[in-house]
Design an enzyme around this catalytic site. Structure first.
Site, PDB file in Angstrom:
ATOM      1  N   ASP A  12      20.953  32.544  74.816  1.00 29.08           N
ATOM      2  CA  ASP A  12      22.301  32.665  74.251  1.00 29.08           C
ATOM      3  C   ASP A  12      22.216  33.442  72.943  1.00 29.08           C
ATOM      4  O   ASP A  12      22.269  32.867  71.853  1.00 29.08           O
ATOM      5  CB  ASP A  12      22.919  31.269  74.047  1.00 29.08           C
ATOM      6  N   ASP A  61      24.797  33.673  84.508  1.00 28.92           N
ATOM      7  CA  ASP A  61      25.825  32.626  84.424  1.00 28.92           C
ATOM      8  C   ASP A  61      27.200  33.266  84.227  1.00 28.92           C
ATOM      9  O   ASP A  61      27.772  33.231  83.136  1.00 28.92           O
ATOM     10  CB  ASP A  61      25.468  31.679  83.269  1.00 28.92           C
ATOM     11  N   LYS A  63      30.065  32.454  85.681  1.00 27.15           N
ATOM     12  CA  LYS A  63      31.193  31.501  85.732  1.00 27.15           C
ATOM     13  C   LYS A  63      32.440  32.180  86.327  1.00 27.15           C
ATOM     14  O   LYS A  63      33.509  32.223  85.721  1.00 27.15           O
ATOM     15  CB  LYS A  63      31.481  30.940  84.342  1.00 27.15           C
ATOM     16  N   ILE A  67      40.089  36.406  91.884  1.00 31.55           N
ATOM     17  CA  ILE A  67      40.491  36.479  93.288  1.00 31.55           C
ATOM     18  C   ILE A  67      39.233  36.727  94.128  1.00 31.55           C
ATOM     19  O   ILE A  67      38.242  37.290  93.633  1.00 31.55           O
ATOM     20  CB  ILE A  67      41.549  37.581  93.539  1.00 31.55           C
ATOM     21  N   PRO A  68      39.236  36.279  95.388  1.00 33.94           N
ATOM     22  CA  PRO A  68      38.017  36.385  96.205  1.00 33.94           C
ATOM     23  C   PRO A  68      37.415  37.787  96.249  1.00 33.94           C
ATOM     24  O   PRO A  68      36.191  37.949  96.152  1.00 33.94           O
ATOM     25  CB  PRO A  68      38.491  35.932  97.596  1.00 33.94           C
ATOM     26  N   GLY A 209      18.329  25.474  76.059  1.00 35.94           N
ATOM     27  CA  GLY A 209      18.700  26.572  75.183  1.00 35.94           C
ATOM     28  C   GLY A 209      18.099  26.382  73.821  1.00 35.94           C
ATOM     29  O   GLY A 209      16.909  26.625  73.603  1.00 35.94           O
ATOM     30  N   ARG A 210      18.931  25.879  72.906  1.00 27.81           N
ATOM     31  CA  ARG A 210      18.522  25.830  71.497  1.00 27.81           C
ATOM     32  C   ARG A 210      17.291  24.986  71.242  1.00 27.81           C
ATOM     33  O   ARG A 210      16.594  25.207  70.250  1.00 27.81           O
ATOM     34  CB  ARG A 210      19.710  25.351  70.658  1.00 27.81           C
TER      35      ARG A 210
HETATM   36  O1  C5P Z   1      22.701  23.187  74.362  1.00 29.53           O
HETATM   37  P1  C5P Z   1      21.773  24.270  74.829  1.00 29.53           P
HETATM   38  O2  C5P Z   1      21.524  25.326  73.778  1.00 29.53           O
HETATM   39  O3  C5P Z   1      20.503  23.762  75.450  1.00 29.53           O
HETATM   40  O4  C5P Z   1      22.595  24.996  75.997  1.00 29.53           O
HETATM   41  C1  C5P Z   1      22.010  25.914  76.891  1.00 29.53           C
HETATM   42  C2  C5P Z   1      23.013  26.291  77.949  1.00 29.53           C
HETATM   43  O5  C5P Z   1      23.427  25.182  78.682  1.00 29.53           O
HETATM   44  C3  C5P Z   1      24.274  26.967  77.412  1.00 29.53           C
HETATM   45  O6  C5P Z   1      24.147  28.345  77.697  1.00 29.53           O
HETATM   46  C4  C5P Z   1      25.433  26.344  78.159  1.00 29.53           C
HETATM   47  O7  C5P Z   1      25.951  27.242  79.130  1.00 29.53           O
HETATM   48  C5  C5P Z   1      24.818  25.185  78.905  1.00 29.53           C
HETATM   49  N1  C5P Z   1      25.324  23.850  78.479  1.00 29.53           N
HETATM   50  C6  C5P Z   1      26.259  23.185  79.260  1.00 29.53           C
HETATM   51  N2  C5P Z   1      26.686  21.929  78.908  1.00 29.53           N
HETATM   52  C7  C5P Z   1      26.208  21.320  77.818  1.00 29.53           C
HETATM   53  C8  C5P Z   1      25.270  21.979  77.004  1.00 29.53           C
HETATM   54  C9  C5P Z   1      24.846  23.250  77.373  1.00 29.53           C
HETATM   55  O8  C5P Z   1      26.704  23.731  80.270  1.00 29.53           O
HETATM   56  N3  C5P Z   1      26.641  20.108  77.506  1.00 29.53           N
END
Ligand code: C5P
Length: 232
Positions: A12, A61, A63, A67-68, A209-210
């Site tokens: 991210d 990702d 998301k 429309i289809p 992620g973080r």
């Molecule tokens: O919180 P963290 O930095 O680990 O998030 C990594 C990814 O997980 C994000 O890119 C986000 O799309 C997803 N995420 C999520 N729901 C959460 C936390 C993170 O979908 N509660």
């Protein structure tokens, strides 16, 4: 599955240099990355192509909620990039999920994953949009719909994994974000919300992620996540 194949690190980042720096620091230890809308918007598809060319797997990702015809087009482009996973919103209904699955057939390695209720939504948010059932019932309902539409799996929070594994059976992918290490200590037992607990409850993959990308030393944080998955 070997833990290295189960850990997906979410890049991210808002620029390519920052993402590349993390990939360089993790080196051969990490083989699976999630690229979301932030990094995709910042770098375009070039960085994704670069990751794939380096032998990395990519979870794109997107998301998708369109429309289809537009969903199918986006899935085809994702497949041509060589990514392994792409996401579609199940709240968009069976039509768009089936369109995504159809489009993915040309790419045997590509898995279509359905998002159910995004974790930031509360039951009051659901009520506001006319959904008068609990978040859990809605998650299970949408996951069932995703399976009927042919999706290969779902995205699920650690709290939902166990019920979803029961509903979807052994073959479905269940990819779980929202996991964190227990107090950062490798020897501590896994507890709910840890990577280990998510896998033990039935997740096929965890997204971190973080925990990794925001650490002073991402490589050592990644090793802690890997170590957590090896706890019995
Ligand atoms: O919180 P963290 O930095 O680990 O998030 C990594 C990814 O997980 C994000 O890119 C986000 O799309 C997803 N995420 C999520 N729901 C959460 C936390 C993170 O979908 N509660």
């Amino acid at each position: 599955m070997e833990p290295t194949r189960q850990i997906i690190v979410a890049l991210d980042c808002d620029n390519r240099a920052a993402a590349q720096d993390i990939v360089d620091q993790l080196g051969n230890g990490c083989r699976f990355y999630k690229v979301g809308l932030e990094l995709l918007t910042a770098t375009g598809p070039e960085f994704i192509k670069h990751l794939v060319a380096q032998g990395k797997e990519v979870f794109l990702d997107l998301k998708l909620f369109e429309i289809p015809n537009s969903v199918a087009g986006a899935v085809r482009v994702a497949g041509a990039l060589g990514v392994s996973m792409v996401t579609v919103h199940s709240m968009g209904g069976t039509g768009i999920m089936a369109a995504a699955v159809d489009a993915a057939r040309a790419f045997p390695e590509l898995r279509v994953l359905a998002l159910t209720v995004v974790t930031s939504m509360t039951e009051s948010d659901l009520a506001d949009i006319g959904v008068g059932v609990s978040a859990e019932s809605q998650v299970l309902r949408l996951a069932g719909l995703a399976q009927q539409a042919g999706c290969h799996g779902v995205i699920a929070s650690p709290q939902e994994v166990s019920a979803l594994r029961g509903l979807l059976g052994g073959g479905a992918l269940i990819v779980t974000p929202g996991v964190a290490l227990p107090g950062g200590s490798p020897g501590e037992h896994a507890r709910p919300g840890t990577p280990r607990a998510a896998i033990a409850a039935g997740a096929s993959h965890v997204v971190v992620g973080r925990t990794v990308t925001g650490a002073m030393d991402p490589a050592s944080a990644f090793r802690l996540v890997h170590g957590n998955l090896q706890l019995q």
